[in-house]
Motif scaffolding. Structure first.
Motif, PDB file in Angstrom:
ATOM      1  N   SER A 180       0.723  -1.386  -0.011  1.00  0.00           N
ATOM      2  CA  SER A 180      -0.324  -0.278  -0.086  1.00  0.00           C
ATOM      3  C   SER A 180       0.965   1.298  -0.107  1.00  0.00           C
ATOM      4  N   SER A 181       2.474   1.315   0.497  1.00  0.00           N
ATOM      5  CA  SER A 181       2.909   2.322   0.166  1.00  0.00           C
ATOM      6  C   SER A 181       3.800   2.099  -0.604  1.00  0.00           C
ATOM      7  N   GLY A 182       3.246   1.267  -1.432  1.00  0.00           N
ATOM      8  CA  GLY A 182       4.292   1.361  -3.041  1.00  0.00           C
ATOM      9  C   GLY A 182       5.078  -0.289  -3.674  1.00  0.00           C
ATOM     10  N   PRO A 469      -4.205  -6.058  -1.284  1.00  0.00           N
ATOM     11  CA  PRO A 469      -2.961  -5.279  -0.549  1.00  0.00           C
ATOM     12  C   PRO A 469      -2.283  -6.607   0.560  1.00  0.00           C
ATOM     13  N   ALA A 470      -3.390  -7.103   1.625  1.00  0.00           N
ATOM     14  CA  ALA A 470      -2.260  -8.262   2.358  1.00  0.00           C
ATOM     15  C   ALA A 470      -2.044  -9.438   1.614  1.00  0.00           C
ATOM     16  N   GLY A 471      -2.460  -9.786   0.682  1.00  0.00           N
ATOM     17  CA  GLY A 471      -2.507 -10.574  -0.138  1.00  0.00           C
ATOM     18  C   GLY A 471      -1.089 -10.265  -0.461  1.00  0.00           C
ATOM     19  N   VAL A 472      -1.127 -10.070  -1.058  1.00  0.00           N
ATOM     20  CA  VAL A 472       0.238  -9.219  -1.958  1.00  0.00           C
ATOM     21  C   VAL A 472       1.693  -9.085  -1.036  1.00  0.00           C
ATOM     22  N   ASP A 473       1.328  -8.363   0.108  1.00  0.00           N
ATOM     23  CA  ASP A 473       2.241  -8.228   1.170  1.00  0.00           C
ATOM     24  C   ASP A 473       2.853  -9.487   1.745  1.00  0.00           C
ATOM     25  N   GLN A 474       1.781 -10.297   1.570  1.00  0.00           N
ATOM     26  CA  GLN A 474       1.697 -12.176   2.620  1.00  0.00           C
ATOM     27  C   GLN A 474       2.603 -12.149   1.044  1.00  0.00           C
ATOM     28  N   LEU A 475       2.544 -12.355  -0.576  1.00  0.00           N
ATOM     29  CA  LEU A 475       3.082 -12.605  -1.008  1.00  0.00           C
ATOM     30  C   LEU A 475       5.173 -13.058  -0.875  1.00  0.00           C
ATOM     31  N   TYR A 476       4.894 -11.015  -1.160  1.00  0.00           N
ATOM     32  CA  TYR A 476       6.745 -10.389  -0.668  1.00  0.00           C
ATOM     33  C   TYR A 476       6.386 -11.042   0.097  1.00  0.00           C
ATOM     34  N   SER A 477       7.131 -11.034   1.150  1.00  0.00           N
ATOM     35  CA  SER A 477       7.001 -11.705   2.216  1.00  0.00           C
ATOM     36  C   SER A 477       7.653 -13.068   2.668  1.00  0.00           C
ATOM     37  N   VAL A 478       7.183 -13.627   1.725  1.00  0.00           N
ATOM     38  CA  VAL A 478       7.684 -15.141   1.688  1.00  0.00           C
ATOM     39  C   VAL A 478       9.014 -14.871   0.468  1.00  0.00           C
ATOM     40  N   THR A 479       8.748 -14.289  -0.732  1.00  0.00           N
ATOM     41  CA  THR A 479       9.576 -14.500  -1.385  1.00  0.00           C
ATOM     42  C   THR A 479      10.706 -13.400  -1.511  1.00  0.00           C
ATOM     43  N   SER A 480      10.682 -12.629  -0.203  1.00  0.00           N
ATOM     44  CA  SER A 480      12.225 -11.522   0.231  1.00  0.00           C
ATOM     45  C   SER A 480      12.891 -12.305   0.789  1.00  0.00           C
ATOM     46  N   THR A 481      12.081 -13.669   1.701  1.00  0.00           N
ATOM     47  CA  THR A 481      12.821 -13.681   3.308  1.00  0.00           C
ATOM     48  C   THR A 481      13.155 -15.077   2.656  1.00  0.00           C
TER      49      THR A 481
END
Length: 572
Positions: A180-182, A469-481
């Motif tokens: 949500s912040s970009g 947005p919550a689903g997007v955050d969850q997806l990228y939290s997995v890929t980032s870590t």
């Protein structure tokens, strides 16, 4: 005002470009080096949107504009068809936004030409647009001996060891993780995690330009994703969920990829990559076999995209207004190849001697001298009136152009680069006012939002925009870590969601600042002695930073800086 590229029209706005001050430089297409980071970032967005996936999303939004216009004049029009277009386009954009920002940040802050001699479109464009103090490195002798990489490395070295780029990188590292912040930080951490994974299994992956070009094509040239976006068997939320699931599966494939074999095949196929040319414009076309996409799915996506494009040429229109909008959208699709680098509104005069004279709009008129004078195109009538000068890059042709427009008519145009006459004539018909195009786009967005706001579908759209947005955050939290030790991932994700990267670094602003410097300079040199000198000049103790990096990795799993003998490698 911030720089951006509109994903629908692929129109760029560079906030640092002021043609009033640097008109002659831009006409000569010799860009000042201070624009390099912004250019690499925004031209990467342009390259992402100039693709099968980008074309699909643009066409869906354009059709939504047409359908919203119908709703304003015809109460019986199907509002649920409008909702389908909007949800698919907005949902896909939300899921892909962090990836797009990650690729743009990677191009701006990390990527340099490597041994493969592969260049992304933005990097190839950089070679044509920037000269400055290294113009001699573009000589035929140098290019024949070293290729464009010699010039580009020199240009990038100055940029990446400059305090301005340190600050730009620091802003990314200090950004919020949430989409949500970009989504800049989430996408950037994902790209860096993926790159670290690839480099462990393939020497080819150390070539950052090859890696970046591959990842962009893997997602944005994917006709399998096009097929999923346009799947008629899924409706509303189910369609958006299916698209998100497909992107997650594609992302998971990347982290388990045989990078060496895949990149070797990509290098073999890359010569065959190009652009499918329709009557409706050009659409990026990936390698013949695709990238991990079976032929049936690929053919299905191509067919569905062609069907969407064909609507623009359908002679059966319900109204003249609809026909007009389709013709405008057809021109938009053709113009998506163009990257408008700058635009300046002017007063344009064509005199009896077939000369075009341009005057600034501000200040008293008439003025004694024009600020620029050139030869008019054949057949241009004598006259004067409001107009503009546009500076264009044509990445698909490795060419550039400047055009002067008066009252919607091109009165002067100049091309540079290996572009044939037929393509010159094609683009000359497309040149026009960027400010007018953005104004029309803004009006259509307002009409769309108004039509939805007055309909029952507003609730469904609002609900989707709240939950996606919550689903997007969850997806990228997995890929980032993904590269974190398994036992530390849950802790790392919670910290990222709470306060971004700073939360994983004990909110140590000095460490983030030092990491930004080391990462930026480390993109152009990995020599310990050289990095220590650069760090010292910026008041940073590199060895103390390494000690803090090792401490953070042991405690949180975050890998930032590695030392190997006389080499320093920054992983973030």
């Amino acid at each position: 005002m911030v720089s951006y590229v509109d994903p629908i029209t692929n129109t760029a706005v560079f906030s640092q470009v002021d043609l009033r001050q640097h008109l002659v430089d831009f006409i000569k297409l010799d860009f000042p080096e201070r624009l390099l980071p912004t250019f690499l970032h925004e031209s990467t967005h342009h390259a992402c949107f100039l693709s099968p996936v980008g074309a699909t999303l643009a066409l869906l939004r354009m059709r939504a504009y047409r359908r919203s216009e119908q709703l304003t004049t015809n109460p019986d029009a199907d509002e649920w068809e409008l909702l389908e277009d909007v949800l698919r386009q907005e949902g896909t954009m939300e899921v892909l936004r962090p990836l797009s920002e990650g690729l743009a940040c990677f191009a701006e802050l990390d990527s340099i030409p490597g041994e493969s001699n592969v260049l992304t479109t933005p990097m190839a464009s950089t070679f044509f647009l920037f000269g400055g103090r290294d113009h001699a490195l573009k000589s035929a002798e140098i290019i024949e001996k070293y290729g464009p990489g010699f010039f580009l490395y020199s240009l990038l070295y100055r940029a990446r060891t400059d305090e301005e780029v340190f600050r730009r990188r620091e802003a990314v590292l200090n950004a919020s993780f949430r989409s949500s912040s970009g989504g800049h930080l989430a996408g950037y951490m994902t790209l860096k995690a993926l790159w670290a994974r690839a480099k462990r299994t393939s020497d080819l992956a150390w070539d950052s330009e090859l890696f970046s070009k591959f990842v962009r094509s893997y997602f944005y040239d994917d006709f399998g994703m096009v097929a999923k976006i346009l799947d008629p068997t899924k409706k509303e939320h189910n369609a958006v969920n299916a698209i998100a699931q497909y992107i997650l599966e594609r992302m998971s494939q990347l982290f388990g990829l045989d990078w060496d074999a895949t990149l070797r095949k990509y290098l073999e196929d890359d010569d065959d990559a190009g652009y499918r040319t329709h009557d409706f414009g050009s659409v990026a076309y990936p390698s013949p076999a695709g990238i991990n996409v079976d032929d049936d799915r690929r053919s299905l996506g191509m067919g569905r995209l062609d069907g969407l494009l064909a609507e623009l040429g359908d002679p059966k229109c319900p109204s003249e207004r609809e026909s007009l909008m389709r013709r405008r959208d057809l021109l938009r699709m053709q113009k998506r190849e163009l990257l408008c680098l700058g635009s300046l509104d002017l007063h344009v005069v064509t005199n009896a001697h077939d000369r075009v004279l341009i005057y600034p709009l501000e200040g008293p008129r008439p003025q004694e001298y024009p600020i620029y004078a050139v030869q008019a195109l054949d057949g241009i009538d004598v006259g004067d009136g409001p107009g503009s000068m546009e500076i264009y890059l044509i990445p698909t042709e490795n060419s550039r152009a400047s055009a002067i427009v008066r009252g919607g008519q091109v009165v002067h145009v100049h091309f540079e680069g290996p572009i044939n006459e037929a393509r010159q004539n094609h683009f000359t018909e497309l040149f026009g006012s960027r400010s007018e195009e953005l104004r029309i786009l803004d009006e259509q967005e307002k009409t769309l939002n108004s039509a939805i706001g007055e309909s029952v579908i507003n609730f469904v759209r609002a609900q989707a925009l709240t939950t996606i947005p919550a689903g997007v955050d969850q997806l990228y939290s997995v890929t980032s870590t993904f590269n974190f030790p398994a036992e530390k991932r849950e802790f790392a994700v919670s910290r990222l969601m709470e306060g971004g990267l700073r939360s994983l670094c004990d909110r140590d602003e000095d460490f983030i600042h030092a990491l930004a410097m080391a990462g930026s300079a480390g993109s152009v040199t990995t020599q310990k002695s050289e990095l220590e000198e650069i760090a010292s000049e910026n008041g940073i103790d590199l060895m103390a930073m390494l000690e803090k990096a090792n401490f953070l990795e042991q405690r949180t799993g975050l890998s930032t800086l590695k030392a190997f003998d006389d080499l320093f490698v920054t992983e973030l």
